[in-house]
Design a protein around this motif. Structure first.
Motif, PDB file in Angstrom:
ATOM      1  N   CYS A  77       1.137   7.299  -3.915  1.00 48.33           N
ATOM      2  CA  CYS A  77       2.571   7.119  -3.770  1.00 48.33           C
ATOM      3  C   CYS A  77       3.227   8.502  -3.741  1.00 48.33           C
ATOM      4  O   CYS A  77       2.808   9.412  -4.455  1.00 48.33           O
ATOM      5  CB  CYS A  77       3.083   6.302  -4.956  1.00 48.33           C
ATOM      6  SG  CYS A  77       4.859   6.097  -5.047  1.00 48.33           S
ATOM      7  N   TRP A  97       3.723   6.320   1.299  1.00 46.03           N
ATOM      8  CA  TRP A  97       2.331   6.140   0.880  1.00 46.03           C
ATOM      9  C   TRP A  97       1.451   7.026   1.754  1.00 46.03           C
ATOM     10  O   TRP A  97       1.631   7.090   2.981  1.00 46.03           O
ATOM     11  CB  TRP A  97       1.896   4.688   1.039  1.00 46.03           C
ATOM     12  CG  TRP A  97       2.543   3.765   0.059  1.00 46.03           C
ATOM     13  CD1 TRP A  97       3.674   3.020   0.239  1.00 46.03           C
ATOM     14  CD2 TRP A  97       2.089   3.480  -1.266  1.00 46.03           C
ATOM     15  NE1 TRP A  97       3.960   2.303  -0.885  1.00 46.03           N
ATOM     16  CE2 TRP A  97       2.998   2.561  -1.829  1.00 46.03           C
ATOM     17  CE3 TRP A  97       1.003   3.903  -2.034  1.00 46.03           C
ATOM     18  CZ2 TRP A  97       2.852   2.066  -3.127  1.00 46.03           C
ATOM     19  CZ3 TRP A  97       0.857   3.422  -3.325  1.00 46.03           C
ATOM     20  CH2 TRP A  97       1.769   2.513  -3.857  1.00 46.03           C
ATOM     21  N   TYR A 130      -5.196   5.755  -2.302  1.00 42.05           N
ATOM     22  CA  TYR A 130      -3.821   5.664  -1.830  1.00 42.05           C
ATOM     23  C   TYR A 130      -2.889   6.291  -2.861  1.00 42.05           C
ATOM     24  O   TYR A 130      -2.967   5.974  -4.048  1.00 42.05           O
ATOM     25  CB  TYR A 130      -3.438   4.217  -1.575  1.00 42.05           C
ATOM     26  CG  TYR A 130      -4.023   3.686  -0.294  1.00 42.05           C
ATOM     27  CD1 TYR A 130      -5.390   3.451  -0.175  1.00 42.05           C
ATOM     28  CD2 TYR A 130      -3.223   3.439   0.816  1.00 42.05           C
ATOM     29  CE1 TYR A 130      -5.943   2.980   1.013  1.00 42.05           C
ATOM     30  CE2 TYR A 130      -3.755   2.964   2.005  1.00 42.05           C
ATOM     31  CZ  TYR A 130      -5.113   2.745   2.094  1.00 42.05           C
ATOM     32  OH  TYR A 130      -5.655   2.275   3.267  1.00 42.05           O
ATOM     33  N   GLU A 184       1.167   4.173  -9.636  1.00 44.06           N
ATOM     34  CA  GLU A 184       0.713   3.161  -8.685  1.00 44.06           C
ATOM     35  C   GLU A 184      -0.085   2.074  -9.390  1.00 44.06           C
ATOM     36  O   GLU A 184      -0.680   2.301 -10.444  1.00 44.06           O
ATOM     37  CB  GLU A 184      -0.187   3.778  -7.603  1.00 44.06           C
ATOM     38  CG  GLU A 184       0.432   4.884  -6.784  1.00 44.06           C
ATOM     39  CD  GLU A 184      -0.110   6.221  -7.167  1.00 44.06           C
ATOM     40  OE1 GLU A 184      -0.110   7.133  -6.315  1.00 44.06           O
ATOM     41  OE2 GLU A 184      -0.540   6.380  -8.323  1.00 44.06           O
TER      42      GLU A 184
END
Length: 115
Positions: free
Chosen positions: A95, A36, A93, A6
């Motif tokens: 992936c 995500w 966050y 990411e």
């Protein structure tokens, strides 16, 4: 095996925008969907958005109308365009990619939204 990396996190003021990218490498032909997720100490890990190979998308209610997920299949990159960010969007966050048998995760990128 699939590797996910990411990029694009950072600090932004409320109301601003960020775009996250996730580059996939390895056995990318096995991927059936990408997504995500985000994680906070209070909420744990939650789904933000997902996109299938056919282009179907789904979003968490909290981000509908503000976030957009997309994929560039030729480059094996997925994106998360985040608009009108709120302090409650602050999280790490991640992936995610999945096949019929496995799933893979990136290392995570921090998104911090200041009020």
């Amino acid at each position: 095996q699939v590797q996910l990396v990411e990029s694009g996190g950072g600090l932004v003021q409320a109301g601003g925008s960020l775009r996250l990218s996730c580059a996939a490498s390895g056995d990318t032909t096995s991927i059936s969907a990408m997504g995500w997720y985000r994680q906070t100490p209070r909420k744990g890990r939650e789904l933000v958005a997902v996109i299938t190979n056919g282009g179907n998308t789904d979003y968490a209610d909290s981000v509908k109308g503000r976030f957009a997920i997309s994929r560039d299949n030729a480059k094996n990159v997925e994106y998360l365009q985040m608009n009108r960010l709120k302090p409650e969007d602050t999280a790490v966050y991640y992936c995610n990619a999945e096949s019929s048998l496995y799933e893979w995760w990136g290392q995570g990128t921090q998104v911090t939204v200041s009020s």
